[in-house]
Design an enzyme around this catalytic site. Structure first.
Site, PDB file in Angstrom:
ATOM      1  NE  ARG A 245      -4.306  -1.205   0.111  1.00  0.00           N
ATOM      2  CZ  ARG A 245      -4.501  -2.167  -0.802  1.00  0.00           C
ATOM      3  NH1 ARG A 245      -3.577  -2.430  -1.714  1.00  0.00           N
ATOM      4  NH2 ARG A 245      -5.617  -2.866  -0.805  1.00  0.00           N
ATOM      5  CD  GLU A 274      -2.906   3.890  -5.044  1.00  0.00           C
ATOM      6  OE1 GLU A 274      -3.997   3.451  -5.436  1.00  0.00           O
ATOM      7  OE2 GLU A 274      -1.990   3.169  -4.616  1.00  0.00           O
ATOM      8  CG  HIS A 292      -3.489  -0.005  -6.976  1.00  0.00           C
ATOM      9  ND1 HIS A 292      -3.796   0.578  -5.779  1.00  0.00           N
ATOM     10  CD2 HIS A 292      -3.659  -1.344  -6.771  1.00  0.00           C
ATOM     11  CE1 HIS A 292      -4.135  -0.351  -4.891  1.00  0.00           C
ATOM     12  NE2 HIS A 292      -4.058  -1.533  -5.479  1.00  0.00           N
TER      13      HIS A 292
HETATM   14  C1  8YV Z   1      -7.380  -4.236  -5.771  1.00  0.00           C
HETATM   15  C2  8YV Z   1      -5.444  -4.542  -4.193  1.00  0.00           C
HETATM   16  O1  8YV Z   1      -7.702  -4.528  -7.075  1.00  0.00           O
HETATM   17  O2  8YV Z   1      -6.404  -6.561  -3.518  1.00  0.00           O
HETATM   18  C3  8YV Z   1      -5.865  -5.531  -3.172  1.00  0.00           C
HETATM   19  O3  8YV Z   1      -5.641  -5.279  -1.973  1.00  0.00           O
HETATM   20  O4  8YV Z   1      -4.692  -3.672  -3.931  1.00  0.00           O
HETATM   21  C4  8YV Z   1      -5.956  -4.680  -5.584  1.00  0.00           C
HETATM   22  O5  8YV Z   1      -5.842  -6.000  -5.953  1.00  0.00           O
HETATM   23  C5  8YV Z   1      -7.610  -2.777  -5.491  1.00  0.00           C
HETATM   24  O6  8YV Z   1      -7.411  -2.511  -4.138  1.00  0.00           O
HETATM   25  C6  8YV Z   1      -9.025  -2.345  -5.904  1.00  0.00           C
HETATM   26  O7  8YV Z   1      -9.998  -2.691  -4.950  1.00  0.00           O
END
Ligand code: 8YV
Length: 331
Positions: A245, A274, A292
């Protein structure tokens, strides 16, 4: 069939047709059908009266949201990470929270390797050079990168995705070390053949690894884990990869480390604010920046969406959720 008694579900982003079809068999659904994400007000207004919400990592589900929605029984995140949700508040209100673990491990591990290979072999720079028309043909010393063979990969966050990344290191001839969990310092993590990976402290890992790759959830302990102080422990020849993150890394610290050539490069898939990216990062050829994309394959995003929908169906029909977040549901 009358819709009067059917539970209502708000879906906060366009999903795949098969996922919506699955939900429609069991509920009355309302889908946010524009690009981007609903504002906090719209998310609240459209979830009002719903038994479930299919949410994304960008939707903030906090105490005020939960308090305003007494009918809500499940928040199904289409993501493995759930730092957007106040899980304790949901649990206190008996709202189940689910995520989408496992189905995205391979896609996220593959993108991690794409970033590692891309940044160490300077692919972004190479493509920019070629597209700009400034490439003058083969040159022995053009855009020399770093070999991975014989080098050390330092994995911070040896969960399911981290282990999948580690499992592929042997294919590139890399040794693996990982950050020992402060909660379970004696836990031994092994490769599929039983060979133990080396567990290290943060300081040991940062000073030893040639590629440091981040796969931890965002928590109060991991926020700015890589900061102005810790980044100084990395070797000047080492690369930083963030697939976790954004706030796990202090972007300003990466900018100053790149400015002072204190690390060789950085590859980031996630950012502190973001979709805003620290403008300093955009100045560096040796920063490989992805928007992302960790789980962004057709197969994986379909599997994630379907798993979220199946969680909603289970809960609204009175069955246990398939993938509850630990601590969010007591069976
Ligand atoms: C998501 C991600 O697609 O799964 C996660 O934690 O970071 C990504 O795979 C994104 O967060 C959208 O919801």
């Amino acid at each position: 069939m009358s819709n009067v008694s059917r539970p209502r579900v708000f879906v906060s982003r366009r999903l795949f047709p098969e996922t919506l079809a699955l939900l429609e068999q069991h509920a009355e659904i309302d889908v946010f059908d524009r690009s981007g994400s609903p504002s906090a007000d719209e998310l609240l207004a459209r979830t009002r009266g719903c038994a479930g919400v299919v949410a994304q990592g960008t939707d903030r589900i906090d105490q005020a949201f939960l308090d305003a929605l007494p009918e809500l029984r499940i928040v199904a995140n289409v993501a493995v990470g759930y730092n957007n949700i106040d899980v304790a508040a949901a649990r206190a209100r008996q709202v189940v929270v689910t995520n989408t673990p496992d189905v995205l491990n391979e896609a996220c591990a593959a993108l991690t390797w794409a970033l590692i290979l891309g940044v160490t072999r300077r692919l972004g720079e190479g493509e920019r050079l070629l597209r700009s028309g400034r490439w003058e043909g083969f040159a022995l010393e053009l855009l020399l990168g770093m070999d991975l063979v014989g080098k050390t990969l330092g994995v911070i966050g040896m969960g399911r995705i981290g282990q999948s990344v580690a499992a592929k290191a042997a294919a590139f001839g890399m040794r693996v070390c990982y950050l020992r969990s402060p909660r379970r310092p004696d836990a031994q993590i092994t490769a599929a053949d039983g060979t133990p990976y080396e567990g290290l402290s943060l300081d040991e890992l940062l000073t030893r690894a040639d590629v440091v790759t981040l796969h931890v959830p965002l928590t109060t302990e991991t926020r700015h884990l890589i900061n102005q102080t810790t980044i100084r422990r990395m070797k000047p020849t080492a690369y930083l990869v963030n697939m976790a993150r954004g706030p796990v890394v202090e972007e300003a610290a990466v900018v100053s480390a790149l400015d002072d050539r204190r690390i060789a490069g950085a590859a980031l898939d996630v950012y502190e604010l973001e979709p805003v990216v620290h403008p300093g990062l955009l100045r560096f050829e040796n920063a490989l920046l992805a928007p992302h994309l960790g789980s962004a394959t057709v197969e994986t995003r379909t599997a994630m969406s379907t798993l979220a929908a199946r969680n909603v169906v289970e809960v609204i029909e009175g069955r246990p959720p398939l993938t509850p977040i630990p601590g969010s549901w007591v069976g």
